[in-house]
Design an enzyme around this catalytic site. Structure first.
Site, short mmCIF file in Angstrom:
data_model
loop_
_atom_site.label_atom_id
_atom_site.label_comp_id
_atom_site.label_asym_id
_atom_site.label_seq_id
_atom_site.Cartn_x
_atom_site.Cartn_y
_atom_site.Cartn_z
N ASN A 144 -10.41 -6.50 8.11
CA ASN A 144 -9.59 -5.41 8.63
C ASN A 144 -9.37 -5.60 10.12
O ASN A 144 -10.32 -5.71 10.89
CB ASN A 144 -10.28 -4.05 8.36
CG ASN A 144 -9.31 -2.89 8.47
OD1 ASN A 144 -8.26 -3.00 9.10
ND2 ASN A 144 -9.65 -1.79 7.85
N GLU A 197 0.81 -1.22 0.00
CA GLU A 197 0.00 0.00 0.00
C GLU A 197 0.85 1.27 0.00
O GLU A 197 1.85 1.37 0.71
CB GLU A 197 -0.92 0.01 1.22
CG GLU A 197 -1.93 1.14 1.23
CD GLU A 197 -3.09 0.83 2.13
OE1 GLU A 197 -4.11 0.32 1.62
OE2 GLU A 197 -2.97 1.09 3.34
N GLU A 253 -5.98 -7.57 6.67
CA GLU A 253 -5.56 -6.19 6.47
C GLU A 253 -5.21 -5.51 7.80
O GLU A 253 -5.93 -5.67 8.77
CB GLU A 253 -6.69 -5.37 5.82
CG GLU A 253 -7.26 -5.96 4.55
CD GLU A 253 -8.50 -5.20 4.10
OE1 GLU A 253 -9.11 -5.63 3.11
OE2 GLU A 253 -8.86 -4.19 4.73
N SER A 254 -4.12 -4.78 7.81
CA SER A 254 -3.66 -3.97 8.95
C SER A 254 -3.01 -4.84 10.03
O SER A 254 -3.41 -5.98 10.26
CB SER A 254 -4.80 -3.15 9.58
OG SER A 254 -5.37 -2.29 8.63
N LYS A 309 0.67 4.87 1.23
CA LYS A 309 -0.13 5.50 2.29
C LYS A 309 0.73 6.55 3.00
O LYS A 309 1.64 6.20 3.73
CB LYS A 309 -0.58 4.40 3.26
CG LYS A 309 -1.41 4.83 4.45
CD LYS A 309 -1.74 3.59 5.27
CE LYS A 309 -2.61 3.88 6.46
NZ LYS A 309 -2.92 2.65 7.22
N LYS A 369 -8.02 2.48 -2.84
CA LYS A 369 -8.37 2.39 -1.42
C LYS A 369 -8.99 3.72 -1.00
O LYS A 369 -8.32 4.75 -0.97
CB LYS A 369 -7.09 2.10 -0.61
CG LYS A 369 -7.32 1.88 0.89
CD LYS A 369 -7.70 0.46 1.17
CE LYS A 369 -7.72 0.19 2.68
NZ LYS A 369 -6.37 0.19 3.27
N GLU A 396 -14.66 -5.24 2.38
CA GLU A 396 -13.98 -5.22 3.68
C GLU A 396 -14.96 -5.39 4.83
O GLU A 396 -16.00 -4.73 4.88
CB GLU A 396 -13.21 -3.92 3.83
CG GLU A 396 -12.44 -3.82 5.13
CD GLU A 396 -11.63 -2.54 5.20
OE1 GLU A 396 -10.62 -2.45 4.48
OE2 GLU A 396 -12.02 -1.62 5.95
#
Length: 256
Positions: free
Chosen positions: A181, A49, A211-212, A51, A111, A160
Site C-alpha cells: 500500500n 475498486e 495499491e493506491s 469506493k 476490502k 497488505e
C-alpha cells in the site's frame, strides 16, 4: 497528526462485537485471482475498486451505481473487483459486496479492516473470493491464524504491507498475494515510492500488487516491471468512463 488507523480499528472492534458468527458456505466458483495472474504475465493486471469515500478524501463518488461500476470494470477485463464494505469511514456496505458478487463472474475482494473470523465468514457468505488482511492491524500470531482460517475456507488472501518489516511478516506467514500500500494508514499520505522501495525485498513464487496512488498509465508503467497487478479505486471512481480508464492501466510489462 491524526492517526486514522487507530480510529478505524476502534470503530471496527465495536462493529465486530455486534456481529454474529455465521455458518460458512462454499466459496463462489470462479477462476482464481492467482490463476489469472499466472495465465497473463505479459500485462499488468488490474483490481478495480468500488469506493464511495475515504477518511482522507471524504466523498469520492457517493452517487455511484455500484453494479454499473463493477460491470464496467468487468467489461474492461480487470482480473478482480475490490469492494469497500466499511460503513463508517468509507461509506460502503456488505450489501455492495453481495450485489457485485452476485452479478460478475470474476474474483471479488472484500476490502475492509478484518480483525476477526466473523468478518471472514461474512465475506465468503456474501460472495467474496478474496479477503484482505492488513499486517498493521494485527499481531503476527493473529494474522497467521486469520490467514490460515481464510485459506481453509477456500478463499484467496491478499496480505497488505506498508514497509519492510511488515513485508517480512507477510513472507513469514507464507502469503502468496502481497499488496504494497502506497498510502500510509496513519496519515493517509500517498507515495508511489513506497512500492518501488520494497522491490529489492521481493521473493520468487509470490505475487506483488501495488495499491493506491495509481492515477493513469504513467504510474502503472512505473510499477509494471516489478508488480503483477495494481489496485485502483479513486482514479476509476472519478473517471467518467471507468471501462476505458481501467483498460489504459493494463500496460505491457517489460520484464528482463
Amino acid at each position: 497528526m491524526e492517526n486514522f488507523l487507530d480510529k478505524i480499528l476502534a470503530e471496527k472492534r465495536r462493529e465486530v462485537d455486534m456481529m454474529v458468527m455465521e455458518i460458512p458456505r462454499p466459496v463462489r466458483q470462479t477462476k482464481g485471482f492467482v490463476q489469472r495472474l499466472r495465465e497473463d504475465e505479459a500485462y499488468l493486471q488490474v483490481i478495480g475498486e468500488v469506493k464511495r469515500a475515504s477518511p482522507s478524501l471524504g466523498a469520492i463518488n457517493m452517487t455511484v451505481d455500484v453494479l454499473a461500476q463493477a460491470k464496467s470494470y468487468e467489461t474492461a477485463g480487470v482480473s478482480a473487483i475490490s469492494v469497500l464494505t466499511d460503513p463508517v469511514f468509507f461509506k460502503g456496505s456488505i450489501g455492495d459486496l453481495r450485489l457485485v458478487a452476485d452479478n460478475v463472474s470474476i474474483p471479488v475482494l472484500n476490502k475492509d479492516f478484518i480483525i476477526d473470523k466473523k468478518q471472514i465468514v461474512r465475506a465468503v457468505n456474501s460472495g467474496a473470493t478474496i479477503v484482505l488482511l492488513i499486517v498493521a492491524c494485527l499481531s503476527e500470531s493473529d494474522l497467521q491464524k486469520l490467514y490460515q482460517f481464510a485459506i481453509s475456507l477456500g478463499l484467496e488472501v491478499l496480505v497488505e504491507v506498508h514497509n519492510a518489516p511488515e513485508l517480512e511478516v507477510a513472507h513469514r506467514i507464507g502469503a502468496e498475494l502481497i499488496g504494497v500500500n502506497n498510502r500510509n494508514l496513519k496519515t493517509f499520505e500517498v507515495s508511489l515510492q513506497n512500492s518501488l522501495d520494497l522491490v529489492s525485498l521481493q521473493q520468487a513464487d509470490r505475487f506483488y500488487i501495488s495499491e493506491s496512488g495509481i492515477k493513469s498509465h504513467l504510474e502503472a508503467e512505473q510499477v509494471a516491471a516489478d508488480f503483477r497487478a495494481v489496485l485502483v479505486g479513486e482514479a476509476l471512481m472519478k473517471d467518467g468512463n471507468p471501462t476505458a480508464a481501467a483498460k489504459q492501466l493494463q500496460v505491457k510489462r517489460h520484464v528482463d
